[in-house]
Design a protein around this motif. Structure first.
Motif, mmCIF file in Angstrom:
data_model
loop_
_atom_site.group_PDB
_atom_site.id
_atom_site.type_symbol
_atom_site.label_atom_id
_atom_site.label_comp_id
_atom_site.label_asym_id
_atom_site.label_seq_id
_atom_site.Cartn_x
_atom_site.Cartn_y
_atom_site.Cartn_z
ATOM 1 N N SER A 35 8.419 1.917 16.587
ATOM 2 C CA SER A 35 7.606 1.041 17.414
ATOM 3 C C SER A 35 6.943 -0.039 16.566
ATOM 4 C CB SER A 35 6.540 1.859 18.143
ATOM 5 O OG SER A 35 5.695 2.514 17.207
ATOM 6 N N ASN A 36 6.359 -1.022 17.213
ATOM 7 C CA ASN A 36 5.594 -2.029 16.504
ATOM 8 C C ASN A 36 4.471 -1.362 15.709
ATOM 9 O OD1 ASN A 36 7.032 -4.264 17.434
ATOM 10 N ND2 ASN A 36 5.796 -4.428 19.289
ATOM 11 N N GLY A 37 4.326 -1.770 14.456
ATOM 12 C CA GLY A 37 3.306 -1.170 13.609
ATOM 13 C C GLY A 37 3.766 0.053 12.845
ATOM 14 N N ALA A 38 5.048 0.422 12.996
ATOM 15 C CA ALA A 38 5.554 1.612 12.311
ATOM 16 C C ALA A 38 5.743 1.385 10.815
ATOM 17 C CB ALA A 38 6.878 2.044 12.933
ATOM 18 N N GLY A 39 5.856 0.112 10.405
ATOM 19 C CA GLY A 39 6.030 -0.201 8.986
ATOM 20 C C GLY A 39 7.388 -0.779 8.645
ATOM 21 N N LYS A 40 8.235 -1.021 9.652
ATOM 22 C CA LYS A 40 9.596 -1.505 9.388
ATOM 23 C C LYS A 40 9.594 -2.857 8.668
ATOM 24 C CE LYS A 40 11.153 -1.697 13.599
ATOM 25 N NZ LYS A 40 9.835 -1.535 14.277
ATOM 26 N N THR A 41 8.837 -3.797 9.204
ATOM 27 C CA THR A 41 8.823 -5.140 8.622
ATOM 28 C C THR A 41 8.218 -5.120 7.225
ATOM 29 O OG1 THR A 41 8.692 -6.190 10.794
ATOM 30 C CG2 THR A 41 7.974 -7.495 8.903
ATOM 31 N N THR A 42 7.159 -4.355 7.032
ATOM 32 C CA THR A 42 6.536 -4.256 5.704
ATOM 33 C C THR A 42 7.512 -3.659 4.707
ATOM 34 O OG1 THR A 42 4.345 -3.996 6.700
ATOM 35 C CG2 THR A 42 4.593 -3.298 4.417
ATOM 36 N N MET A 43 8.259 -2.643 5.116
ATOM 37 C CA MET A 43 9.268 -2.043 4.243
ATOM 38 C C MET A 43 10.306 -3.080 3.830
ATOM 39 S SD MET A 43 12.569 -0.325 5.294
ATOM 40 C CE MET A 43 13.780 0.498 4.276
ATOM 41 N N ILE A 44 10.760 -3.892 4.795
ATOM 42 C CA ILE A 44 11.756 -4.923 4.500
ATOM 43 C C ILE A 44 11.183 -5.964 3.547
ATOM 44 C CG2 ILE A 44 13.026 -6.859 5.519
ATOM 45 C CD1 ILE A 44 13.532 -5.075 7.960
ATOM 46 N N ARG A 45 9.931 -6.370 3.772
ATOM 47 C CA ARG A 45 9.307 -7.382 2.914
ATOM 48 C C ARG A 45 9.149 -6.863 1.477
ATOM 49 N NH1 ARG A 45 10.283 -11.932 5.681
ATOM 50 N NH2 ARG A 45 9.603 -11.738 7.826
ATOM 51 N N CYS A 46 8.870 -5.577 1.334
ATOM 52 C CA CYS A 46 8.806 -4.993 -0.014
ATOM 53 C C CYS A 46 10.183 -5.004 -0.674
ATOM 54 C CB CYS A 46 8.263 -3.563 0.052
ATOM 55 S SG CYS A 46 6.509 -3.433 0.489
ATOM 56 N N LEU A 47 11.203 -4.704 0.110
ATOM 57 C CA LEU A 47 12.573 -4.714 -0.399
ATOM 58 C C LEU A 47 12.987 -6.115 -0.837
ATOM 59 C CD1 LEU A 47 15.296 -3.333 -0.882
ATOM 60 C CD2 LEU A 47 15.787 -3.609 1.553
ATOM 61 N N LEU A 48 12.524 -7.128 -0.123
ATOM 62 C CA LEU A 48 12.845 -8.517 -0.452
ATOM 63 C C LEU A 48 11.977 -9.064 -1.588
ATOM 64 C CD1 LEU A 48 13.230 -9.963 3.156
ATOM 65 C CD2 LEU A 48 15.070 -9.489 1.531
ATOM 66 N N GLY A 49 11.004 -8.277 -2.031
ATOM 67 C CA GLY A 49 10.141 -8.727 -3.114
ATOM 68 C C GLY A 49 9.030 -9.656 -2.680
ATOM 69 N N GLU A 50 8.764 -9.709 -1.386
ATOM 70 C CA GLU A 50 7.723 -10.606 -0.886
ATOM 71 C C GLU A 50 6.327 -10.007 -1.040
ATOM 72 O OE1 GLU A 50 8.528 -11.983 3.043
ATOM 73 O OE2 GLU A 50 10.574 -12.615 2.573
ATOM 74 N N TYR A 51 6.245 -8.675 -1.078
ATOM 75 C CA TYR A 51 4.955 -8.005 -1.205
ATOM 76 C C TYR A 51 4.916 -7.189 -2.500
ATOM 77 C CZ TYR A 51 4.187 -8.733 3.858
ATOM 78 O OH TYR A 51 4.019 -9.260 5.101
ATOM 79 N N THR A 52 3.737 -7.112 -3.093
ATOM 80 C CA THR A 52 3.492 -6.114 -4.122
ATOM 81 C C THR A 52 3.191 -4.791 -3.416
ATOM 82 O OG1 THR A 52 1.137 -6.674 -4.169
ATOM 83 C CG2 THR A 52 2.571 -7.803 -5.745
ATOM 84 N N CYS A 53 3.445 -3.698 -4.094
ATOM 85 C CA CYS A 53 3.180 -2.400 -3.486
ATOM 86 C C CYS A 53 3.009 -1.350 -4.569
ATOM 87 C CB CYS A 53 4.321 -2.004 -2.543
ATOM 88 S SG CYS A 53 5.948 -1.919 -3.334
ATOM 89 N N GLU A 54 2.424 -0.230 -4.185
ATOM 90 C CA GLU A 54 2.342 0.916 -5.082
ATOM 91 C C GLU A 54 3.636 1.706 -4.986
ATOM 92 O OE1 GLU A 54 -1.221 3.295 -4.844
ATOM 93 O OE2 GLU A 54 -2.259 1.677 -3.790
#
Length: 284
Positions: A35-54
């Motif tokens: 669902s919306n807010g599940a984290g799918k887009t954030t996961m993709i953005r991390c994979l693309l290197g757009e976000y820093t993450c732990e």
């Protein structure tokens, strides 16, 4: 090929990814659902290197944040929402090809297979195209190159049935040599495209399951639909799938194999007037 190890990502006080773990290998065609807010887009953005993450994200052993240029050369990405780019289509394709050392002519070939007249569109600003035209250009950029990882966010949402069929054929040509990560809100939209389903909820993987891989991506179903009586709403709906009829009762057309569930979903709205459904695989 792709590895997420205890990946966490927060925005201010909101933790979006909560220790996500995932391994993806060549040949995996994954439906990423939730669902919306599940984290799918954030996961993709991390994979693309757009976000820093732990935690650790790796693509062929490379960190997509620190070695982003090398990683992005391996990735073809089709976003759900087209970017508001004002540059002409021809310039956009040339620019995209230069970023990944690809041949722009290959991207143009894909665009034309999807039904676009490139000569007519090349001087038009991308932002001025229709939704379907934008989607086809973005797919052309992603698939018209030697990408080993395809990340597709609702990729066929704006495509007509014929273009969807061509799109599935393009995926079939790459299915054994690439990873496909197809994000969708609805599993039935992508079920026949994938061999693995990953569901996310509240920032973690709650389901990771292999599925039967029986439908060929480039298969075609010759279809015949009979209804009890002529119906204007039904005629409008089925004509959108390029079906034809001489009497308004018996309809003939072709359905891409991976679109089977989507098409049956449309027919289910008219269950009260359906008399017979016949589909036969025409792939040789």
């Amino acid at each position: 090929m792709i590895k997420f190890n205890n990946v966490k990502k927060s925005f201010r006080r909101t933790e979006v990814l909560k220790g996500m773990n995932l391994d993806i290998k060549t040949g995996d065609r994954i439906a990423l659902v939730g669902s919306n807010g599940a984290g799918k887009t954030t996961m993709i953005r991390c994979l693309l290197g757009e976000y820093t993450c732990e935690g650790e994200v790796r693509v062929n052993g490379l960190d997509p944040r620190e070695e982003r240029k090398l990683v992005l050369k391996e990735i073809g990405f089709v976003p759900q929402l087209p970017p508001p780019l004002k540059m002409p289509v021809g310039q956009l394709i040339s620019f995209a090809a230069s970023l990944c050392d690809a041949d722009p002519l290959e991207m143009i070939k894909v665009a034309e297979r999807l039904g676009l007249d490139f000569k007519q569109l090349k001087s038009r600003p991308f932002v001025k195209l229709s939704g379907g035209q934008k989607q086809k250009i973005l797919i052309s950029i992603a698939l018209g190159r030697d990408a080993k990882i395809l990340i597709l966010d609702e990729p066929a949402a704006n495509l007509d049935p014929e273009a969807r069929h061509i799109f599935f054929q393009l995926l079939a040509e790459k299915k054994d040599e690439a990873v496909m990560l197809i994000s969708s809100h609805r599993l039935d939209e992508v079920a026949a495209l994938v061999n693995r389903v990953i569901e996310m909820d509240q920032g973690i993987v709650v389901l990771d399951d292999r599925v039967e891989d029986e439908v060929d991506l480039d298969s075609v179903l010759q279809s015949e639909i009979k209804i009890k009586r002529a119906d204007e709403a039904f005629a409008k709906a089925i004509k959108a799938w390029n079906f034809e009829s001489e009497d308004g009762i018996q309809w003939f057309g072709k359905i891409a194999g991976p679109d089977r569930l989507r098409f049956l979903g449309v027919l289910s709205r008219y269950a009260a007037i359906l008399k017979d459904i016949h589909m036969e695989d025409q792939k040789k």
